[in-house]
Design a protein around this motif. Structure first.
Motif, PDB file in Angstrom:
ATOM      1  N   ARG A   8     -13.687   3.513  16.008  1.00 23.20           N
ATOM      2  CA  ARG A   8     -12.456   4.099  15.713  1.00 23.20           C
ATOM      3  C   ARG A   8     -11.863   4.606  17.137  1.00 23.20           C
ATOM      4  NH1 ARG A   8     -10.668   6.050  10.777  1.00 23.20           N
ATOM      5  NH2 ARG A   8     -11.413   4.130   9.351  1.00 23.20           N
TER       6      ARG A   8
ATOM      7  N   TYR B 243       0.838  -1.266   0.070  1.00 24.76           N
ATOM      8  CA  TYR B 243       0.107   0.037   0.054  1.00 24.76           C
ATOM      9  C   TYR B 243       0.838   1.310   0.006  1.00 24.76           C
ATOM     10  CZ  TYR B 243       1.180  -0.121   5.137  1.00 24.76           C
ATOM     11  OH  TYR B 243       1.625  -0.070   6.258  1.00 24.76           O
TER      12      TYR B 243
ATOM     13  N   PHE C 205      -3.795   2.318   7.488  1.00 21.21           N
ATOM     14  CA  PHE C 205      -4.522   2.787   8.661  1.00 21.21           C
ATOM     15  C   PHE C 205      -4.600   1.539   9.916  1.00 21.21           C
ATOM     16  CE2 PHE C 205      -6.787   5.411   5.667  1.00 21.21           C
ATOM     17  CZ  PHE C 205      -6.209   6.564   5.691  1.00 21.21           C
ATOM     18  N   THR C 206      -4.344   0.535   9.368  1.00 27.52           N
ATOM     19  CA  THR C 206      -4.637  -0.568  10.271  1.00 27.52           C
ATOM     20  C   THR C 206      -3.411  -1.529  10.131  1.00 27.52           C
ATOM     21  OG1 THR C 206      -5.502  -2.225   8.105  1.00 27.52           O
ATOM     22  CG2 THR C 206      -7.191  -0.801   9.432  1.00 27.52           C
TER      23      THR C 206
ATOM     24  N   ASN D 204     -18.972   4.109  12.869  1.00 25.95           N
ATOM     25  CA  ASN D 204     -17.496   4.279  12.566  1.00 25.95           C
ATOM     26  C   ASN D 204     -16.883   4.922  13.822  1.00 25.95           C
ATOM     27  OD1 ASN D 204     -16.534   3.056  10.209  1.00 25.95           O
ATOM     28  ND2 ASN D 204     -18.099   4.191   8.777  1.00 25.95           N
TER      29      ASN D 204
ATOM     30  N   LYS E  19      -9.211  -5.764  11.457  1.00 26.04           N
ATOM     31  CA  LYS E  19      -8.903  -5.507  10.132  1.00 26.04           C
ATOM     32  C   LYS E  19     -10.385  -5.718   9.207  1.00 26.04           C
ATOM     33  CE  LYS E  19      -4.128  -6.090   9.491  1.00 26.04           C
ATOM     34  NZ  LYS E  19      -2.908  -6.682   9.091  1.00 26.04           N
TER      35      LYS E  19
ATOM     36  N   GLU F  88     -13.045  -3.243  10.249  1.00 27.88           N
ATOM     37  CA  GLU F  88     -12.762  -1.983   9.687  1.00 27.88           C
ATOM     38  C   GLU F  88     -13.768  -1.780   8.480  1.00 27.88           C
ATOM     39  OE1 GLU F  88     -11.048   1.601   8.741  1.00 27.88           O
ATOM     40  OE2 GLU F  88     -11.075   0.788  10.679  1.00 27.88           O
ATOM     41  N   ASN F  89     -13.461  -2.744   7.441  1.00 31.84           N
ATOM     42  CA  ASN F  89     -14.327  -2.650   6.278  1.00 31.84           C
ATOM     43  C   ASN F  89     -15.710  -3.058   5.931  1.00 31.84           C
ATOM     44  OD1 ASN F  89     -11.712  -1.896   4.903  1.00 31.84           O
ATOM     45  ND2 ASN F  89     -10.998  -4.023   4.996  1.00 31.84           N
TER      46      ASN F  89
ATOM     47  N   ASP G 100      -5.304  -3.328  -0.522  1.00 31.35           N
ATOM     48  CA  ASP G 100      -6.171  -2.871   0.094  1.00 31.35           C
ATOM     49  C   ASP G 100      -5.661  -1.584   0.781  1.00 31.35           C
ATOM     50  OD1 ASP G 100      -8.271  -1.847   1.847  1.00 31.35           O
ATOM     51  OD2 ASP G 100      -8.205  -3.652   3.122  1.00 31.35           O
ATOM     52  N   HIS G 101      -5.923  -0.217   0.459  1.00 30.91           N
ATOM     53  CA  HIS G 101      -5.329   0.551   1.053  1.00 30.91           C
ATOM     54  C   HIS G 101      -5.598   1.259   2.275  1.00 30.91           C
ATOM     55  CE1 HIS G 101      -2.379   1.435  -2.291  1.00 30.91           C
ATOM     56  NE2 HIS G 101      -3.371   1.275  -3.144  1.00 30.91           N
ATOM     57  N   THR G 102      -6.677   0.509   3.036  1.00 31.27           N
ATOM     58  CA  THR G 102      -7.096   0.746   4.264  1.00 31.27           C
ATOM     59  C   THR G 102      -6.006   0.332   5.114  1.00 31.27           C
ATOM     60  OG1 THR G 102      -8.464  -1.238   4.540  1.00 31.27           O
ATOM     61  CG2 THR G 102      -9.472   0.855   3.697  1.00 31.27           C
TER      62      THR G 102
END
Length: 396
Positions: free
Chosen positions: A324, A216, A280-281, A320, A308, A311-312, A275-277
């Protein structure tokens, strides 16, 4: 300065591979060890300011702090002293005769009355009242890739030049090509006297990011510190300290792998649909400093696989926010202390401090107080902390 008469805030005892562990109020006490390694808060500076300040530099010699308020259309530079008084404020953003255009890196204090700005308009030197003293145009210009306006980040001085983390890839090579990880430059030497910018570091062979897989964006972002004529670099999530010489030909001298408890980081994908999230994870190294022969590492441990996936999941805005908040507490940013060989001697969540804000100036380590997300404050505070290594019997 405001002295804090507390014997110590964080105590984490030296780890031994063969010793047993027991919990001691969140710290790790190691049975059988006679050595204690801990942080002690020595001094604090409280600056009355309502807003969202970014501390750029601290100079213990002149007793000066440079911080900024970054808004959408304005950037105010503020000069404060160690008594917490704001001495001056001004803006040099945008199309003004003595402006820097836009920032490329954090501000750097030069002496007791001047500071350096690396901006779109060149290397600009100002005095503490905001008067432009000199300008050197850039020989080459490229938009900064890794810019972050926060304490603990930016260019660091080496001789008459500055080491600067950035990314530059030869034309015609995209992220979907594994040559991307071989060819991109990640560290540069800046010369404020000539305006030049010289690349000198690529990802080393054997790095996680040279394994033929895909990652990522920013997973490889360099985090570094300088000690004498050597540079210590961690590339993003990879738990390895690479040691480089800062004299030509800037050779890689050694690499120091290290282990962290429950550190969950992304090791790459066999295809480029990442997966570019994960930015953050996934676990990530946030800052590194070398103090008295020890490495001090700030890091984010990363989510578990289950979190993870959570999160999605589709969630309402309120769900959300609550999710977080839980994750911030569950996966708090940590500090690990390593010896010269990379063996971990302590690991803890620093109480009331922002781990990634570590800034080393004049052999003093400074950190920013962790903001209270639930309470709006009309001040912010900086702490000078010291790494203590003591014998349990009371001898240093």
């Amino acid at each position: 300065m405001h002295r804090i008469f507390i014997p110590f805030l964080f105590v984490v005892l030296l780890l031994s591979c063969d010793s047993g562990k027991k919990d001691n109020g969140g710290n790790k006490e190691i049975e059988g060890s006679n050595t204690a390694v801990y942080f002690e808060k020595l001094d604090s500076i409280k600056i009355d300011y309502l807003g969202n300040p970014s501390v750029h530099d601290i100079d213990p010699k002149s007793g000066t702090i440079l911080f900024m308020e970054h808004r959408q259309f304005t950037e105010d530079i503020m000069v404060a002293n160690f008594e917490g008084e704001i001495l001056d404020s001004f803006s040099k953003l945008g199309d003004v005769p003595d402006g820097y255009g836009r920032l490329m890196s954090t501000l750097r204090i030069l002496d007791d009355n001047t500071f350096l700005v690396y901006g779109y308009n060149g290397f600009m030197t100002y005095d503490f009242s905001g008067k432009l003293l000199s300008r050197v145009k850039l020989k080459t210009f490229q938009l900064p890739f890794f810019r972050r306006d926060a304490m603990g980040f930016g260019m660091e001085k080496s001789g008459n030049r500055y080491v600067y983390p950035d990314q530059e890839v030869p034309e015609g090579i995209s992220e979907s090509d594994t040559r991307f990880y071989e060819e991109m430059d990640l560290m540069f030497l800046l010369n404020p006297e000539s305006g030049s910018r010289e690349p000198f570091i690529k990802l080393p062979e054997g790095s996680l990011f040279r394994n033929g897989k895909f990652f990522y964006m920013n997973a490889w972002r360099p985090i570094f510190t300088i000690d004498d004529d050597q540079m210590y670099v961690v590339f993003g999530a990879e738990p390895v300290i690479y040691v480089y010489s800062l004299t030509e030909p800037y050779s890689l001298l050694s690499s120091i792998p290290f282990d962290l408890d429950d550190y969950r980081y992304f090791r790459g994908s066999i295809d480029n649909s990442v997966d570019h999230t994960l930015m953050f994870t996934s676990g990530n190294i946030l800052n590194i400093k070398k103090i008295d022969g020890y490495f001090v590492i700030a890091y984010f441990p990363g989510y578990s696989d289950a979190d993870k996936e959570a999160e999605n999941e589709n969630k309402t805005q309120q769900e959300n926010l609550l999710f977080r908040e839980r994750m911030l507490k569950k996966y708090a940013k940590r500090i690990a202390i390593l010896d010269a060989e990379g063996h971990k001697v302590s690991d803890f969540v620093p109480d009331g401090l922002t781990p990634e804000s570590m800034l080393l100036r004049n052999n003093e380590l400074w950190m920013q107080e962790k903001p209270d997300e639930e309470v709006e404050r009309d001040y912010f505070r900086l702490f000078r902390v010291e790494l203590r290594v003591e014998n349990k019997n009371g001898m240093d």
